[in-house]
Design an enzyme around this catalytic site. Sequence first.
Site, PDB file in Angstrom:
ATOM      1  N   HIS A  13       8.237  54.330  66.870  1.00  0.00           N
ATOM      2  CA  HIS A  13       8.685  53.659  65.606  1.00  0.00           C
ATOM      3  C   HIS A  13      10.393  53.259  65.562  1.00  0.00           C
ATOM      4  O   HIS A  13      11.245  53.988  66.122  1.00  0.00           O
ATOM      5  CB  HIS A  13       8.222  54.788  64.663  1.00  0.00           C
ATOM      6  CG  HIS A  13       6.703  55.082  64.570  1.00  0.00           C
ATOM      7  ND1 HIS A  13       6.079  54.303  63.710  1.00  0.00           N
ATOM      8  CD2 HIS A  13       6.590  56.100  65.393  1.00  0.00           C
ATOM      9  CE1 HIS A  13       5.180  54.653  63.640  1.00  0.00           C
ATOM     10  NE2 HIS A  13       4.652  56.071  64.673  1.00  0.00           N
ATOM     11  N   ASP A  15      11.605  52.552  62.842  1.00  0.00           N
ATOM     12  CA  ASP A  15      12.559  53.203  62.050  1.00  0.00           C
ATOM     13  C   ASP A  15      12.907  55.060  61.531  1.00  0.00           C
ATOM     14  O   ASP A  15      13.418  56.051  61.247  1.00  0.00           O
ATOM     15  CB  ASP A  15      11.866  52.646  60.694  1.00  0.00           C
ATOM     16  CG  ASP A  15      10.408  53.040  60.471  1.00  0.00           C
ATOM     17  OD1 ASP A  15       9.689  53.701  61.201  1.00  0.00           O
ATOM     18  OD2 ASP A  15       9.956  53.217  59.154  1.00  0.00           O
ATOM     19  N   GLY A 168       1.563  56.047  58.189  1.00  0.00           N
ATOM     20  CA  GLY A 168       1.320  56.528  56.998  1.00  0.00           C
ATOM     21  C   GLY A 168       1.275  58.180  57.143  1.00  0.00           C
ATOM     22  O   GLY A 168       0.749  58.742  58.038  1.00  0.00           O
ATOM     23  N   HIS A 195      -2.959  55.392  64.751  1.00  0.00           N
ATOM     24  CA  HIS A 195      -2.154  57.095  64.212  1.00  0.00           C
ATOM     25  C   HIS A 195      -3.722  57.942  63.239  1.00  0.00           C
ATOM     26  O   HIS A 195      -4.517  57.453  62.856  1.00  0.00           O
ATOM     27  CB  HIS A 195      -1.795  57.518  63.521  1.00  0.00           C
ATOM     28  CG  HIS A 195      -0.193  56.776  63.263  1.00  0.00           C
ATOM     29  ND1 HIS A 195       0.566  55.905  63.948  1.00  0.00           N
ATOM     30  CD2 HIS A 195       0.667  57.628  63.986  1.00  0.00           C
ATOM     31  CE1 HIS A 195       1.779  55.406  64.183  1.00  0.00           C
ATOM     32  NE2 HIS A 195       2.245  56.832  64.340  1.00  0.00           N
ATOM     33  N   GLU A 198      -3.837  63.429  63.661  1.00  0.00           N
ATOM     34  CA  GLU A 198      -2.471  64.796  63.470  1.00  0.00           C
ATOM     35  C   GLU A 198      -2.007  65.565  62.509  1.00  0.00           C
ATOM     36  O   GLU A 198      -2.284  66.528  62.630  1.00  0.00           O
ATOM     37  CB  GLU A 198      -1.318  63.080  63.344  1.00  0.00           C
ATOM     38  CG  GLU A 198       0.462  63.414  63.394  1.00  0.00           C
ATOM     39  CD  GLU A 198       1.100  61.655  63.354  1.00  0.00           C
ATOM     40  OE1 GLU A 198       0.493  61.070  62.497  1.00  0.00           O
ATOM     41  OE2 GLU A 198       2.658  62.821  63.025  1.00  0.00           O
TER      42      GLU A 198
HETATM   43  N1  ADE Z   1       5.509  56.720  61.125  1.00  0.00           N
HETATM   44  C1  ADE Z   1       6.796  57.084  61.392  1.00  0.00           C
HETATM   45  N2  ADE Z   1       6.353  58.676  62.042  1.00  0.00           N
HETATM   46  C2  ADE Z   1       4.645  58.378  61.981  1.00  0.00           C
HETATM   47  C3  ADE Z   1       3.894  59.824  61.973  1.00  0.00           C
HETATM   48  N3  ADE Z   1       4.463  60.293  63.272  1.00  0.00           N
HETATM   49  N4  ADE Z   1       2.776  59.223  62.084  1.00  0.00           N
HETATM   50  C4  ADE Z   1       2.392  58.386  61.295  1.00  0.00           C
HETATM   51  N5  ADE Z   1       3.531  57.763  60.480  1.00  0.00           N
HETATM   52  C5  ADE Z   1       4.136  57.617  60.728  1.00  0.00           C
HETATM   53 ZN    ZN Z   2       3.938  57.672  64.720  1.00  0.00          ZN
END
Ligand code: ADE
Ligand code: ZN
Length: 335
Positions: A13, A15, A168, A195, A198
């Site tokens: 990512h 950011d 997110g 994603h 997780e």
């Molecule tokens: N944005 C940055 N890292 C993230 C993550 N691990 N899971 C979901 N959104 C993210």
């Molecule tokens: Zn991620």
Amino acid sequence: MSNNREYIDLHLHLDGAITVEIAKELARLQEITLPTEDDDELQTLLSVPKDCTSLNDFLSCFALPDSLMQTEEGLREAVRLVMDNAISQGVIYAEVRFAPQLHTDKGMSQEQAVLAALDGLKQSKLKGNLILCCMRGENTMDANLETLELAKKYLVEDGGVVAIDLAGAEALFPTKDYRDLFIRAREYGVPFTIHAGEADGADSIRAALGFGASRIGHGVRSYEDAALMQLVIERGVPLEMCPTSNRQTHAVENMDDYPLIDYLEKGIKVTLNTDDPAIEGTTLSEEFRYMEETFGLTREQKKLLLKNAVEAAFTSESVKSELRKRLLCESMETQ
Ligand code: ADE
Ligand code: ZN
């Protein structure tokens, strides 16, 4: 293997990759006053909180880096600096992801954000591509559809936008709610990773597979459902695993049971990635070292992770062929 210290990062990512040095440079360029002039304090502000207990806590760190990327110049330079920084850590190909809708606070449009990021990508010396993140959230549908339209408009096979993602708070906004978005992505022929697995469990991964995801971001919680594991194996869908991130967000409570090697041995197409290296305080070479020293990752398994990354990359056959030659023995190409 030609060189043990060269890597591919498929889950990175923007950011989450703003180091103290990059933050200071972005602030200087845009004449932004940072909340502190002290490097250690800045490091703390740009790092995962010590008492982080969940992905939701983890995501609270992103406000500061995102505030430095609200202009075309800020975003372009961030992409360039993050990619060039990855080179110094041994990365030879990276897919950098960011959410255009998180860069509109000062009036930049999503499209301007995409174009600025593309400029940064072109100015970087690292070979790579961009993944546009859609966001989970209360009211993100319109912005997500706009992101998808931009991905369709700028989609290339290599050297630009190559896919979309969904990022997110997975535990708060379940994957199944994003069906329409991804069905449309499929109609458009825009590849996507999601994603999943997780902060939420097997059902989230099942939903992502059902939509037609080419890859799964994390997928670490596949083990919660044996039938799903079988499906992941049969479909050959690569998992973008990120162990330090999973430890810090508590995606996996007991790291002694971290399933990466088990997944590899079962034939899942595992790749090893950083996620948010600056926020986590890691690099991709450290992730490999962590897997080697703590979990006994062998040389052959390391090679397999790299091979899986080449095959899973959203890039052209010619770039894959170059990466195979550079990272793997020639003989791997025919395997
Ligand atoms: N944005 C940055 N890292 C993230 C993550 N691990 N899971 C979901 N959104 C993210
Ligand atoms: Zn991620």
